[in-house]
Design a protein around this motif. Structure first.
Motif, PDB file in Angstrom:
ATOM      1  N   GLU A 183      56.938 -20.907 -56.911  1.00 50.76           N
ATOM      2  CA  GLU A 183      58.141 -21.330 -56.186  1.00 50.76           C
ATOM      3  C   GLU A 183      58.611 -20.310 -55.159  1.00 50.76           C
ATOM      4  O   GLU A 183      59.542 -20.590 -54.406  1.00 50.76           O
ATOM      5  N   THR A 184      58.000 -19.129 -55.117  1.00 49.68           N
ATOM      6  CA  THR A 184      58.445 -18.122 -54.162  1.00 49.68           C
ATOM      7  C   THR A 184      57.987 -18.479 -52.752  1.00 49.68           C
ATOM      8  O   THR A 184      57.112 -19.334 -52.556  1.00 49.68           O
ATOM      9  N   TRP A 185      58.560 -17.777 -51.772  1.00 50.73           N
ATOM     10  CA  TRP A 185      58.187 -18.041 -50.379  1.00 50.73           C
ATOM     11  C   TRP A 185      56.712 -17.777 -50.156  1.00 50.73           C
ATOM     12  O   TRP A 185      56.006 -18.598 -49.547  1.00 50.73           O
ATOM     13  N   SER A 186      56.199 -16.649 -50.638  1.00 51.88           N
ATOM     14  CA  SER A 186      54.788 -16.315 -50.398  1.00 51.88           C
ATOM     15  C   SER A 186      53.859 -17.293 -51.112  1.00 51.88           C
ATOM     16  O   SER A 186      52.814 -17.681 -50.560  1.00 51.88           O
ATOM     17  N   ALA A 187      54.224 -17.720 -52.316  1.00 50.99           N
ATOM     18  CA  ALA A 187      53.387 -18.677 -53.042  1.00 50.99           C
ATOM     19  C   ALA A 187      53.333 -20.025 -52.330  1.00 50.99           C
ATOM     20  O   ALA A 187      52.291 -20.696 -52.319  1.00 50.99           O
ATOM     21  N   ARG A 188      54.437 -20.428 -51.720  1.00 51.65           N
ATOM     22  CA  ARG A 188      54.481 -21.735 -51.057  1.00 51.65           C
ATOM     23  C   ARG A 188      53.833 -21.726 -49.670  1.00 51.65           C
ATOM     24  O   ARG A 188      53.283 -22.725 -49.236  1.00 51.65           O
ATOM     25  N   ASN A 189      53.901 -20.579 -48.999  1.00 52.96           N
ATOM     26  CA  ASN A 189      53.508 -20.542 -47.591  1.00 52.96           C
ATOM     27  C   ASN A 189      52.140 -19.943 -47.298  1.00 52.96           C
ATOM     28  O   ASN A 189      51.579 -20.201 -46.229  1.00 52.96           O
ATOM     29  N   PHE A 190      51.592 -19.167 -48.208  1.00 52.36           N
ATOM     30  CA  PHE A 190      50.283 -18.565 -47.943  1.00 52.36           C
ATOM     31  C   PHE A 190      49.189 -19.526 -48.385  1.00 52.36           C
ATOM     32  O   PHE A 190      48.638 -19.425 -49.477  1.00 52.36           O
ATOM     33  N   THR A 191      48.885 -20.461 -47.503  1.00 52.66           N
ATOM     34  CA  THR A 191      47.909 -21.506 -47.806  1.00 52.66           C
ATOM     35  C   THR A 191      46.530 -21.223 -47.230  1.00 52.66           C
ATOM     36  O   THR A 191      45.558 -21.908 -47.572  1.00 52.66           O
ATOM     37  N   ASP A 192      46.434 -20.229 -46.322  1.00 46.34           N
ATOM     38  CA  ASP A 192      45.127 -19.934 -45.730  1.00 46.34           C
ATOM     39  C   ASP A 192      44.853 -18.437 -45.651  1.00 46.34           C
ATOM     40  O   ASP A 192      44.091 -17.970 -44.816  1.00 46.34           O
ATOM     41  N   THR A 193      45.477 -17.650 -46.525  1.00 41.67           N
ATOM     42  CA  THR A 193      45.238 -16.213 -46.572  1.00 41.67           C
ATOM     43  C   THR A 193      43.854 -15.933 -47.170  1.00 41.67           C
ATOM     44  O   THR A 193      43.343 -16.711 -47.972  1.00 41.67           O
ATOM     45  N   PRO A 194      43.232 -14.808 -46.793  1.00 41.38           N
ATOM     46  CA  PRO A 194      41.874 -14.514 -47.264  1.00 41.38           C
ATOM     47  C   PRO A 194      41.808 -14.320 -48.782  1.00 41.38           C
ATOM     48  O   PRO A 194      42.739 -13.778 -49.395  1.00 41.38           O
ATOM     49  N   TRP A 195      40.707 -14.764 -49.352  1.00 38.11           N
ATOM     50  CA  TRP A 195      40.331 -14.562 -50.751  1.00 38.11           C
ATOM     51  C   TRP A 195      41.252 -15.268 -51.747  1.00 38.11           C
ATOM     52  O   TRP A 195      40.806 -15.924 -52.674  1.00 38.11           O
ATOM     53  N   MET A 196      42.551 -15.154 -51.571  1.00 38.39           N
ATOM     54  CA  MET A 196      43.488 -15.811 -52.485  1.00 38.39           C
ATOM     55  C   MET A 196      44.533 -16.570 -51.686  1.00 38.39           C
ATOM     56  O   MET A 196      45.179 -16.002 -50.803  1.00 38.39           O
ATOM     57  N   ASN A 197      44.664 -17.871 -51.975  1.00 37.98           N
ATOM     58  CA  ASN A 197      45.688 -18.675 -51.302  1.00 37.98           C
ATOM     59  C   ASN A 197      46.316 -19.615 -52.331  1.00 37.98           C
ATOM     60  O   ASN A 197      45.970 -19.584 -53.512  1.00 37.98           O
ATOM     61  N   ARG A 198      47.254 -20.444 -51.864  1.00 36.28           N
ATOM     62  CA  ARG A 198      47.999 -21.290 -52.793  1.00 36.28           C
ATOM     63  C   ARG A 198      47.091 -22.194 -53.630  1.00 36.28           C
ATOM     64  O   ARG A 198      47.272 -22.308 -54.852  1.00 36.28           O
ATOM     65  N   ASP A 199      46.107 -22.831 -53.011  1.00 32.72           N
ATOM     66  CA  ASP A 199      45.238 -23.740 -53.752  1.00 32.72           C
ATOM     67  C   ASP A 199      44.439 -23.013 -54.829  1.00 32.72           C
ATOM     68  O   ASP A 199      44.245 -23.527 -55.936  1.00 32.72           O
ATOM     69  N   LYS A 200      43.982 -21.816 -54.508  1.00 32.81           N
ATOM     70  CA  LYS A 200      43.200 -21.048 -55.483  1.00 32.81           C
ATOM     71  C   LYS A 200      44.071 -20.598 -56.647  1.00 32.81           C
ATOM     72  O   LYS A 200      43.645 -20.616 -57.805  1.00 32.81           O
ATOM     73  N   VAL A 201      45.305 -20.203 -56.345  1.00 30.67           N
ATOM     74  CA  VAL A 201      46.238 -19.822 -57.416  1.00 30.67           C
ATOM     75  C   VAL A 201      46.523 -21.028 -58.311  1.00 30.67           C
ATOM     76  O   VAL A 201      46.535 -20.923 -59.547  1.00 30.67           O
ATOM     77  N   THR A 202      46.737 -22.192 -57.704  1.00 27.18           N
ATOM     78  CA  THR A 202      46.977 -23.417 -58.473  1.00 27.18           C
ATOM     79  C   THR A 202      45.813 -23.711 -59.411  1.00 27.18           C
ATOM     80  O   THR A 202      45.999 -24.018 -60.595  1.00 27.18           O
ATOM     81  N   ALA A 203      44.597 -23.601 -58.886  1.00 30.41           N
ATOM     82  CA  ALA A 203      43.402 -23.857 -59.700  1.00 30.41           C
ATOM     83  C   ALA A 203      43.286 -22.841 -60.831  1.00 30.41           C
ATOM     84  O   ALA A 203      42.914 -23.183 -61.965  1.00 30.41           O
ATOM     85  N   SER A 204      43.608 -21.597 -60.532  1.00 30.75           N
ATOM     86  CA  SER A 204      43.526 -20.544 -61.545  1.00 30.75           C
ATOM     87  C   SER A 204      44.424 -20.839 -62.734  1.00 30.75           C
ATOM     88  O   SER A 204      43.989 -20.799 -63.895  1.00 30.75           O
ATOM     89  N   TRP A 205      45.673 -21.172 -62.451  1.00 29.80           N
ATOM     90  CA  TRP A 205      46.603 -21.484 -63.538  1.00 29.80           C
ATOM     91  C   TRP A 205      46.195 -22.764 -64.279  1.00 29.80           C
ATOM     92  O   TRP A 205      46.336 -22.852 -65.495  1.00 29.80           O
ATOM     93  N   ARG A 206      45.674 -23.722 -63.552  1.00 31.76           N
ATOM     94  CA  ARG A 206      45.230 -24.964 -64.205  1.00 31.76           C
ATOM     95  C   ARG A 206      44.082 -24.692 -65.176  1.00 31.76           C
ATOM     96  O   ARG A 206      44.063 -25.199 -66.303  1.00 31.76           O
ATOM     97  N   HIS A 207      43.135 -23.877 -64.759  1.00 35.54           N
ATOM     98  CA  HIS A 207      42.019 -23.522 -65.642  1.00 35.54           C
ATOM     99  C   HIS A 207      42.516 -22.752 -66.859  1.00 35.54           C
ATOM    100  O   HIS A 207      42.026 -22.951 -67.982  1.00 35.54           O
ATOM    101  N   TYR A 208      43.471 -21.866 -66.640  1.00 34.32           N
ATOM    102  CA  TYR A 208      43.947 -20.978 -67.711  1.00 34.32           C
ATOM    103  C   TYR A 208      44.814 -21.720 -68.726  1.00 34.32           C
ATOM    104  O   TYR A 208      44.663 -21.543 -69.935  1.00 34.32           O
ATOM    105  N   LEU A 209      45.703 -22.564 -68.234  1.00 27.65           N
ATOM    106  CA  LEU A 209      46.683 -23.212 -69.115  1.00 27.65           C
ATOM    107  C   LEU A 209      46.234 -24.572 -69.619  1.00 27.65           C
ATOM    108  O   LEU A 209      46.645 -24.990 -70.720  1.00 27.65           O
ATOM    109  N   GLY A 210      45.436 -25.300 -68.834  1.00 21.23           N
ATOM    110  CA  GLY A 210      45.131 -26.677 -69.209  1.00 21.23           C
ATOM    111  C   GLY A 210      46.417 -27.485 -69.255  1.00 21.23           C
ATOM    112  O   GLY A 210      47.231 -27.441 -68.325  1.00 21.23           O
ATOM    113  N   ASP A 211      46.638 -28.196 -70.349  1.00 23.15           N
ATOM    114  CA  ASP A 211      47.850 -29.000 -70.505  1.00 23.15           C
ATOM    115  C   ASP A 211      48.942 -28.270 -71.278  1.00 23.15           C
ATOM    116  O   ASP A 211      49.987 -28.856 -71.580  1.00 23.15           O
TER     117      ASP A 211
END
Length: 298
Positions: A183-211
């Motif tokens: 929900e932070t500004w950087s989490a919402r807005n960094f969608t095309d930063t190198p190596w790590m971006n919003r989509d990759k962070v989303t996938a990471s948490w999804r893999h880690y937490l599942g449901d």
């Protein structure tokens, strides 16, 4: 962006965690391309920590070390192992003078939360119990890590506090992943930063937490009470989705009475310290090690 870093952007693989198996191979190849560390002054040993299941660790012992750090690799909870972390664990041991215990924790999505944290806690407990064998003071044990590993280290400190576990002297958190809510500004807005971006962070948490709903032991930013935690050094990167949650966590620790050193590295991106030729990367690695050396000193 720092111009020395910007020149390497085309060499970084696309930020993606869609297929964990493929990305593990890419991550291993990237780590293998990093210049090998100098290990002439280190005693390096692979061990197995008894747990359920057992946990593999790699121990880096510098000459006359006083303290130790339980070190947790990055990789979005999905990638990384003892070999990919070797260049960084060895450099940290060399530059800090601390025994570095690198943890081969279980990876998601095959092993979701709390598997990685359970592995880390088993190693922390083992380290405290075997301090004499390791040649370190049991009162000088730190926890730390980069990215997902930094988030695990912060969770480890919370769990040790809550469960009256081994005393932790210090937290060394490099660009830690602390908040699944994004929900932070950087989490919402960094969608095309190198190596790590919003989509990759989303996938990471999804893999880690599942449901499973996130708890503070999964996402430390969710903890309501940060009092009584060990002093911390938190390093953030300017062009990183985790940046603002790192800064907010540092401020909340300070407001809870925890001593914090916060360094926001201008012109850097998540994981850019892998570009060792860049002057800013050399300063980052040196400062992390120096912070650990200071924390574990007399």
């Amino acid at each position: 962006m720092d111009p020395e870093l910007e020149a390497f952007i085309p060499l970084f693989p696309k930020a993606d965690l869609t297929d964990p198996i493929v990305e593990r191979k890419n991550f291993a190849a990237l780590a293998a391309a990093v210049p090998a560390p100098d290990t002439t002054n280190l005693e390096i040993e692979d061990r197995t920590v008894p747990a359920d299941p057992d946990v593999a660790v790699r121990i880096y012992r510098p000459y006359q070390a006083q303290g130790a750090i339980v070190w947790l690799h990055g990789g979005g909870f999905v990638m990384g192992d003892l070999d990919t972390e070797h260049p960084w664990a060895a450099r940290l041991a060399n530059f800090s003078g601390a025994v570095v215990i690198s943890v081969d924790y279980r990876l998601a999505p095959e092993h979701r939360f709390p598997a990685a944290l359970d592995d880390a806690y088993a190693v922390l407990t083992w380290t405290a119990e075997h301090a004499a064998e390791l040649g370190v003071d049991p009162e000088r044990i730190a926890v730390g890590g980069h990215s997902a590993g930094g988030g695990l280290a912060a969770a480890l400190a919370l769990r040790a506090r809550d469960q009256q576990g081994p005393p932790i002297r210090f937290q060394l958190l490099s660009q830690p992943g602390l908040d699944d809510r994004q929900e932070t500004w950087s989490a919402r807005n960094f969608t095309d930063t190198p190596w790590m971006n919003r989509d990759k962070v989303t996938a990471s948490w999804r893999h880690y937490l599942g449901d499973t709903p996130a708890t503070p032991y999964a996402a430390p930013a969710r903890a309501a009470d940060l009092s009584g935690l060990p002093p911390a050094h938190i390093a953030s990167a300017e062009l990183c989705p985790n940046r603002d949650e790192n800064i907010i966590y540092a401020l909340r620790l300070l407001q809870a009475g925890v001593s914090v050193e916060l360094h926001q590295w201008a012109g850097t991106f998540h994981g850019s310290q892998a570009i060792l030729s860049a002057e800013v990367s050399q300063r980052q690695i040196t400062e992390l090690a120096a912070a650990l050396r200071r924390a574990l000193a007399e």
